[in-house]
Write an enzyme that holds these catalytic residues in place. Structure first.
Site, PDB file in Angstrom:
ATOM      1  N   PRO A   2     -26.292  33.112 -57.302  1.00 20.56           N
ATOM      2  CA  PRO A   2     -26.138  34.341 -56.526  1.00 20.56           C
ATOM      3  C   PRO A   2     -25.600  34.179 -55.110  1.00 20.56           C
ATOM      4  CG  PRO A   2     -28.418  34.005 -57.242  1.00 20.56           C
ATOM      5  CD  PRO A   2     -27.685  32.765 -57.510  1.00 20.56           C
ATOM      6  N   GLU A   3     -24.583  34.939 -54.775  1.00 17.62           N
ATOM      7  CA  GLU A   3     -24.198  35.197 -53.402  1.00 17.62           C
ATOM      8  C   GLU A   3     -24.370  36.692 -53.164  1.00 17.62           C
ATOM      9  OE1 GLU A   3     -20.202  33.760 -52.706  1.00 17.62           O
ATOM     10  OE2 GLU A   3     -20.412  32.271 -54.260  1.00 17.62           O
ATOM     11  N   LYS A  59     -28.285  36.947 -48.747  1.00 16.08           N
ATOM     12  CA  LYS A  59     -28.798  36.459 -50.030  1.00 16.08           C
ATOM     13  C   LYS A  59     -30.304  36.668 -50.155  1.00 16.08           C
ATOM     14  CE  LYS A  59     -25.221  32.931 -49.909  1.00 16.08           C
ATOM     15  NZ  LYS A  59     -24.942  31.497 -49.687  1.00 16.08           N
ATOM     16  N   HIS A  93     -39.057  29.588 -67.715  1.00 14.74           N
ATOM     17  CA  HIS A  93     -38.579  29.666 -66.337  1.00 14.74           C
ATOM     18  C   HIS A  93     -38.818  31.028 -65.714  1.00 14.74           C
ATOM     19  CE1 HIS A  93     -36.994  25.712 -66.867  1.00 14.74           C
ATOM     20  NE2 HIS A  93     -36.154  26.086 -67.800  1.00 14.74           N
ATOM     21  N   ARG A 111     -33.817  26.074 -61.814  1.00 17.95           N
ATOM     22  CA  ARG A 111     -33.781  24.937 -60.880  1.00 17.95           C
ATOM     23  C   ARG A 111     -34.771  25.074 -59.738  1.00 17.95           C
ATOM     24  NH1 ARG A 111     -27.600  23.485 -59.579  1.00 17.95           N
ATOM     25  NH2 ARG A 111     -28.554  21.721 -58.520  1.00 17.95           N
ATOM     26  N   ARG A 258     -19.615  20.499 -51.133  1.00 19.09           N
ATOM     27  CA  ARG A 258     -19.443  21.682 -51.974  1.00 19.09           C
ATOM     28  C   ARG A 258     -18.052  21.689 -52.585  1.00 19.09           C
ATOM     29  NH1 ARG A 258     -23.087  25.601 -50.994  1.00 19.09           N
ATOM     30  NH2 ARG A 258     -22.654  26.062 -53.162  1.00 19.09           N
TER      31      ARG A 258
END
Length: 270
Positions: A2-3, A59, A93, A111, A258
DNA sequence: TCCTATGTTGTATG
DNA sequence: ACATACAACATAGG
């Protein structure tokens, strides 16, 4: 994933629960996700409370429960929000499941780079830390002057890397940062302090434009941004520059850790 | 098996 | 104190 725009899309998923009362909270207490707020505190604070609404800032997400309980969520790299049928049992999760009368609100994050925070406050205002967040690109406080000042504060940092700094550009993530550099025709590696006033003004405009269109597409209904945007071509090796009259191969490399994608032909303003 | 992944954060260094 | 650079976090998928 997500951004800015994805976060906004996920925020709205939980709107289905507004007005409902939390009947049951399921957590996975031992996981990293609860490193800031203890799971049992979240359970105790939210059970029996009503979901009033939510807001997003970059975010970050903030869910308001009455009275005075604020649940802040960050989705990290792989977090997502969805609804499930009432009575949903948490999967592997699903680290937080709020069961209301008619729907279950689910926070999933394999994660666990995401974050959960709980604030119990007096009065009806959000917690102070939320009010202190820097101006978002589409808000009034996000000015050309503020952008220029931020760039000059970190003059040696590559522009693309600085665009990922949430203190200056809340909500911008990896694909948006590449998109902005591409639209500016500036190589992502270029030191932030090297932009002149005219370039800063263009940067300000492009940051806002990318945010606005992303929110109107991805943020609205998860539809793709325009096909002439870099974003839809940048993911795999072998992509080509979508700019009319270019269509040359894109380059991909790691910049400050990145993955970064740019067009060596178009992005040459030094 | 190895590499990558749309994000932050602690720590080391200058 | 501040700017800069990178490893670490945990898991899935190609």
């Amino acid at each position: 994933m997500p951004e800015l725009a994805e976060v906004e899309y996920y925020r709205k998923q939980w709107d289905a629960g507004i007005g409902g009362t939390v009947l049951r909270v399921q957590t996975h207490p031992k996981v990293r996700l609860f490193r800031e707020a203890r799971a049992r505190d979240v359970v105790a604070a939210l059970t029996g409370r009503q979901l009033r609404g939510s807001r997003a800032h970059g975010k970050q997400l903030l869910m308001e429960f009455s009275p005075g309980a604020w649940l802040a969520l960050h989705l990290g790299m792989t977090g997502s929000l969805r609804t499930a049928v009432a009575g949903h049992e948490a999967g592997p999760h699903d680290h937080l499941v709020l069961s209301l009368e008619r729907v279950a609100l689910v926070f999933t994050d394999p994660r666990q780079f995401g974050k959960i925070r709980l604030d119990l406050v007096e009065g009806s205002d959000p917690p102070q830390w939320w009010r202190d967040l820097p101006p978002q690109p589409l808000e009034r406080g996000f000015t050309k002057e503020a952008v220029g000042h931020f760039l000059k504060r970190f003059p040696r940092t590559p522009l693309k890397t600085l665009l990922l700094d949430q203190r200056g550009f809340p909500g911008i993530g990896n694909w948006m940062a590449d998109e902005i550099c591409w639209r500016l025709r500036v190589p992502p590696q270029r030191p932030a302090g090297s932009l002149d006033e005219a370039e800063i003004a263009r940067l300000w405009r492009e940051v806002r434009h990318v945010c606005r269109v992303a929110l109107e597409t991805v943020g609205k209904d998860w539809s793709d941004p325009p096909s002439h945007w870099l974003m839809t071509h940048r993911w795999r090796d072998g992509g080509h520059c979508p700019r009319a009259g270019c269509h040359r191969p894109l380059r991909r490399a790691s910049l400050r850790g990145r993955t970064t994608c740019w067009c060596p032909h178009c992005q040459t303003l030094a």
